[in-house]
Scaffold this motif. Structure first.
Motif, short mmCIF file in Angstrom:
data_model
loop_
_atom_site.label_atom_id
_atom_site.label_comp_id
_atom_site.label_asym_id
_atom_site.label_seq_id
_atom_site.Cartn_x
_atom_site.Cartn_y
_atom_site.Cartn_z
N SER A 1 76.66 48.76 5.28
CA SER A 1 77.28 49.48 5.01
C SER A 1 79.06 50.10 4.65
CB SER A 1 76.99 51.24 5.78
OG SER A 1 75.64 52.07 5.95
N ALA A 2 78.77 48.71 5.17
CA ALA A 2 80.32 47.50 4.86
C ALA A 2 80.03 47.01 3.93
CB ALA A 2 81.06 47.39 5.92
N ALA B 1 74.42 54.31 9.42
CA ALA B 1 75.78 54.72 8.04
C ALA B 1 76.90 55.53 8.70
CB ALA B 1 75.01 55.08 7.27
N ALA B 2 76.32 56.72 9.35
CA ALA B 2 77.58 57.34 10.85
C ALA B 2 78.33 56.87 11.54
CB ALA B 2 76.83 58.07 10.73
N ASP B 3 78.03 56.12 12.44
CA ASP B 3 79.12 55.80 12.81
C ASP B 3 80.13 54.37 12.08
OD1 ASP B 3 77.05 55.72 15.24
OD2 ASP B 3 76.66 54.13 15.46
N ASN C 1 67.02 64.24 9.10
CA ASN C 1 67.49 64.25 10.55
C ASN C 1 69.66 64.38 10.63
OD1 ASN C 1 69.82 61.38 10.02
ND2 ASN C 1 67.12 61.48 9.16
N ALA C 2 70.05 64.75 12.06
CA ALA C 2 71.78 65.26 11.23
C ALA C 2 72.58 64.26 10.59
CB ALA C 2 72.19 65.38 13.31
N TYR C 3 72.18 62.84 10.74
CA TYR C 3 72.91 62.00 10.39
C TYR C 3 72.91 61.57 9.38
CZ TYR C 3 72.72 61.65 14.98
OH TYR C 3 73.01 61.30 16.36
N VAL C 4 72.00 62.39 8.16
CA VAL C 4 71.77 61.64 6.51
C VAL C 4 72.84 63.40 6.34
CG1 VAL C 4 70.66 62.94 4.28
CG2 VAL C 4 69.49 61.96 6.72
N THR C 5 73.58 62.10 5.03
CA THR C 5 75.32 63.26 4.52
C THR C 5 74.49 64.25 3.59
OG1 THR C 5 75.57 60.82 4.19
CG2 THR C 5 76.70 62.77 2.24
#
Length: 290
Positions: free
Chosen positions: A126-127, A156-158, A177-181
């Protein structure tokens, strides 16, 4: 004449006519399903005869959304929906009722380290910077579900990055899941089109331990590369001990059903750093070749 503005369109927009149709008069004729605009008639769209149209829609909608989000390439991560993060895996072990259940739970505890590995790999990918046109590359993409898939989106959310989740309608409920955009969380009816969207923008795939679904996705990918239907890309298999226990790749060679060079399509790795280095080295070498 040079100051004259020519309209970009002459016909009314579909959404305008759709709104007009909703607020029209109410008569026996207008209330009958036959009078509905075709694209507003769900019963019509769900007919068996309309399957080819639904295929097109399910191919087109994610394509447009990903294009609009300027996602040019993705790091796709496959893996089990049953391998939880380490703390949850230990809790499940404590709840095991008999020796067989404890043995299975212990194996899940052993594999739960890959939750953290997947999460870290997602952070690293993600960077990756945008290109000069603002397009995003190696955007993390998972199946949108729990466990290893959750770890991918969570990583990715991190680091404040967006990530994609391609979910599938199943007989038992499976929420994203709660972390998907949210704007990149998509739901599919057709497994085939979901798998196609995994690979259309994939430039690397990380395969973590998993069951039938993971096998289906990863072996289709290997087949597509093996047969030349898609170009070669890094295919990272995490957990050599797991994979060599459940699949005898060498036996496939010995039986003559694959060649030894087909084994080169797979790179076994264990850590996030090792896997990301393989991806970077692969594409650096490709870039050097011109």
């Amino acid at each position: 004449m040079n100051d004259t503005r020519v309209p970009s369109r002459m016909f009314r927009r579909a959404d305008e006519d759709a709104q007009t149709a909703r607020t029209g008069s109410h008569t026996p004729q207008t209330e009958h399903p036959a009078y509905q605009l075709a694209f507003q008639d769900l019963d019509f769209l769900l007919r068996e005869d309309l399957r080819p149209i639904r295929f097109q829609l399910e191919l087109l909608k994610p394509t447009l959304l990903l294009d609009e989000a300027k996602i040019a390439s993705m790091l796709v991560m496959y893996g089990s929906a049953r391998i939880p993060e380490p703390e949850k895996a230990k809790a499940l072990f404590e709840l095991a009722a008999d020796d067989k259940a404890r043995a299975i739970a212990q194996r899940l505890v052993d594999k739960s380290k890959y939750y953290d590995v997947a999460r870290e790999l997602a952070r690293l990918a993600s960077a990756f910077p945008r290109d000069e046109d603002g397009n995003r590359h190696f955007v993390v993409c998972s199946g949108g579900g729990p466990s290893i898939m959750e770890a991918a989106n969570r990583g990715a959310a991190d680091v404040g990055a967006e990530s994609v989740g391609l979910n599938i309608v199943l007989p038992h409920e499976q929420a994203p899941n709660a972390y998907v955009t949210p704007s990149l969380s998509m739901q599919f009816h057709y497994f085939a089109l979901r798998k196609m969207h995994f690979l259309l923008r994939a430039r690397a795939v990380a395969v973590f331990p998993g069951g039938f679904g993971t096998f289906d996705e990863s072996f289709e990918l290997l087949t597509l590369i093996q047969t030349g239907k898609i170009e070669r890309m890094p295919v990272l298999f995490y957990g050599r001990e797991f994979w060599e226990r459940v699949v005898s790749f060498e036996a496939l060679c010995e039986e003559g059903v694959i060649s030894e060079r087909d084994l080169d399509l797979i790179t076994f790795v264990e850590t996030a750093e090792e896997g990301w280095r393989v991806v970077q080295d692969f594409w650096a070498a490709k870039d050097a070749e011109g």
